[in-house]
Design a protein around this motif. Structure first.
Motif, PDB file in Angstrom:
ATOM      1  N   ASP A 109       0.819  -1.212   0.000  1.00 13.96           N
ATOM      2  CA  ASP A 109       0.000   0.000   0.000  1.00 13.96           C
ATOM      3  C   ASP A 109       0.853   1.262   0.000  1.00 13.96           C
ATOM      4  O   ASP A 109       0.496   2.263  -0.628  1.00 13.96           O
ATOM      5  N   THR A 110       1.950   1.226   0.730  1.00 15.03           N
ATOM      6  CA  THR A 110       2.831   2.390   0.789  1.00 15.03           C
ATOM      7  C   THR A 110       4.045   2.248  -0.131  1.00 15.03           C
ATOM      8  O   THR A 110       4.846   3.173  -0.230  1.00 15.03           O
ATOM      9  N   ALA A 111       4.150   1.064  -0.769  1.00 18.07           N
ATOM     10  CA  ALA A 111       5.273   0.783  -1.686  1.00 18.07           C
ATOM     11  C   ALA A 111       6.606   1.055  -1.006  1.00 18.07           C
ATOM     12  O   ALA A 111       7.504   1.682  -1.576  1.00 18.07           O
ATOM     13  N   SER A 112       6.745   0.570   0.240  1.00 13.82           N
ATOM     14  CA  SER A 112       7.969   0.853   0.986  1.00 13.82           C
ATOM     15  C   SER A 112       8.270  -0.262   1.977  1.00 13.82           C
ATOM     16  O   SER A 112       7.410  -1.068   2.330  1.00 13.82           O
ATOM     17  N   TRP A 113       9.537  -0.288   2.409  1.00 11.42           N
ATOM     18  CA  TRP A 113       9.984  -1.219   3.432  1.00 11.42           C
ATOM     19  C   TRP A 113       9.857  -0.564   4.804  1.00 11.42           C
ATOM     20  O   TRP A 113       9.962   0.657   4.936  1.00 11.42           O
ATOM     21  N   GLY A 114       9.630  -1.380   5.822  1.00  5.22           N
ATOM     22  CA  GLY A 114       9.562  -0.877   7.183  1.00  5.22           C
ATOM     23  C   GLY A 114      10.167  -1.872   8.155  1.00  5.22           C
ATOM     24  O   GLY A 114      10.382  -3.042   7.806  1.00  5.22           O
ATOM     25  N   ALA A 115      10.436  -1.429   9.366  1.00  2.60           N
ATOM     26  CA  ALA A 115      11.032  -2.281  10.392  1.00  2.60           C
ATOM     27  C   ALA A 115       9.941  -2.862  11.294  1.00  2.60           C
ATOM     28  O   ALA A 115       8.766  -2.542  11.170  1.00  2.60           O
ATOM     29  N   LEU A 152      13.888   3.615   8.684  1.00  4.23           N
ATOM     30  CA  LEU A 152      12.586   3.224   8.152  1.00  4.23           C
ATOM     31  C   LEU A 152      11.513   3.305   9.233  1.00  4.23           C
ATOM     32  O   LEU A 152      11.802   3.157  10.421  1.00  4.23           O
ATOM     33  N   PRO A 153      10.265   3.506   8.840  1.00  5.81           N
ATOM     34  CA  PRO A 153       9.181   3.520   9.825  1.00  5.81           C
ATOM     35  C   PRO A 153       8.929   2.131  10.392  1.00  5.81           C
ATOM     36  O   PRO A 153       9.231   1.116   9.749  1.00  5.81           O
ATOM     37  N   ILE A 154       8.387   2.068  11.599  1.00  9.92           N
ATOM     38  CA  ILE A 154       7.982   0.804  12.202  1.00  9.92           C
ATOM     39  C   ILE A 154       6.609   0.427  11.652  1.00  9.92           C
ATOM     40  O   ILE A 154       5.659   1.194  11.757  1.00  9.92           O
TER      41      ILE A 154
END
Length: 310
Positions: A109-115, A152-154
């Motif tokens: 949905d956000t097209a991103s990696w997160g922790a 990166l965001p959690i």
């Protein structure tokens, strides 16, 4: 898209498309154009026709909705070609090798990696990550940003895997939209390398069977040439058992398949893993699977040893 064998009879002339991630009644959405209107696809005959979606939806389920057709009835055959998205993929970052690192997960949905937050992070969660990455079992579940905080965001907090899930995304968790995570509390794992991992196959229980070792991306067997109790003892200890009761030969637990990975094993008995033992490893094995080696390991129960009575 294809209709009746006859190009002039019994085919769909126009259709629309709906898609869904869950197939729930309220989750179906029409494939729409930039203005929000449902896209109408037109066909001129029943011949096989390639139709390209101008908008690529993320979906697990597809509906084809005929809007117009020839005659009183129609026939339809269709195939849908798509691509897999990274949603739910995991990776290990900033580790000392390929089997350790900070856990990061991809959200489509956000097209991103997160922790992942380390709060309540445990060995079951770590095992799920290692399984998803096709590595060995987890050795350690890290909770204090040992592999760095990163920028990166959690995306996940209070993950609660049972340990049987195939993906981390399938585990219950709390979205950090509702619960924050301390920056010094990011999850990591240490997985065991699958290379040279051993397993027992074909036995009546988990402490006996044909010995198989993972090498060159395949499981293979061990030739029983010179196979003895010292070799069996190394295998049993590698698998977490205290010792070996017996070394089996002659495909006692049935013939395996694939390659015979080791022949002429000559353990002294002090090695930690089978791969540390000398063997005839410079040439391909001449053994057939009729000589596959096996073991019976001892099992400790309440301070005493219970051995398989085979």
């Amino acid at each position: 898209m294809q209709g009746h064998l006859s190009v002039t009879c019994c085919h769909v002339r126009a259709f629309s498309v709906q898609h869904s991630l869950t197939a729930e009644l309220d989750d179906w959405q029409s494939l729409t154009n930039a203005d929000g209107g449902a896209i109408r696809f037109n066909l001129t005959s029943g011949r096989p026709t390639n139709v390209t979606f101008p908008v690529v939806p993320t979906a697990r389920f597809i509906r084809i909705l005929p809007l117009a057709w020839t005659n009183q009835y129609y026939r339809v055959r269709f195939e849908v070609f798509g691509c897999q998205v990274q949603d739910g993929n995991v990776r290990l970052v900033n580790g000392t090798d390929a089997w350790s690192g900070r856990v990061e997960i991809y959200q489509h949905d956000t097209a991103s990696w997160g922790a992942v937050c380390g709060k309540d992070w445990g060995i079951n969660d770590a095992n799920t990550v290692c399984r998803q990455l096709d590595l060995g079992a987890a050795i350690q579940a890290n909770t204090a940003s040992e592999y760095g905080r990163g920028d990166l965001p959690i995306m996940m907090s209070r993950v609660a895997c049972e340990g049987t899930e195939s993906r981390l995304a399938d585990c219950p968790f709390v979205s950090t939209k509702y619960q924050q995570c301390e920056s010094s509390n990011v999850a990591g794992v240490v997985c065991k390398s699958k290379l040279n991992t051993v397993r027992l196959v074909g036995g009546l229980n988990d402490f006996s069977g044909r010995v198989e070792i993972f090498r060159d991306d395949t499981w293979g067997t061990i030739c029983d040439r010179n196979w003895d109790i010292r070799d069996a003892g190394v295998v049993c200890r590698q698998l977490g058992f205290p010792s070996a009761v017996e070394a089996k030969s002659g495909a006692h637990y049935g013939e395996g398949s694939g390659q015979v990975h080791m022949e002429g094993v000559a353990c002294t008995g002090s090695e930690e893993e089978l791969d540390d033992c000398p063997s005839l490893s410079w040439t391909a094995s001449t053994c057939s699977h009729s000589r596959d080696a096996g073991v019976i390991c001892s099992v400790e129960t309440s301070g005493s040893e219970e051995n398989n009575p085979e």
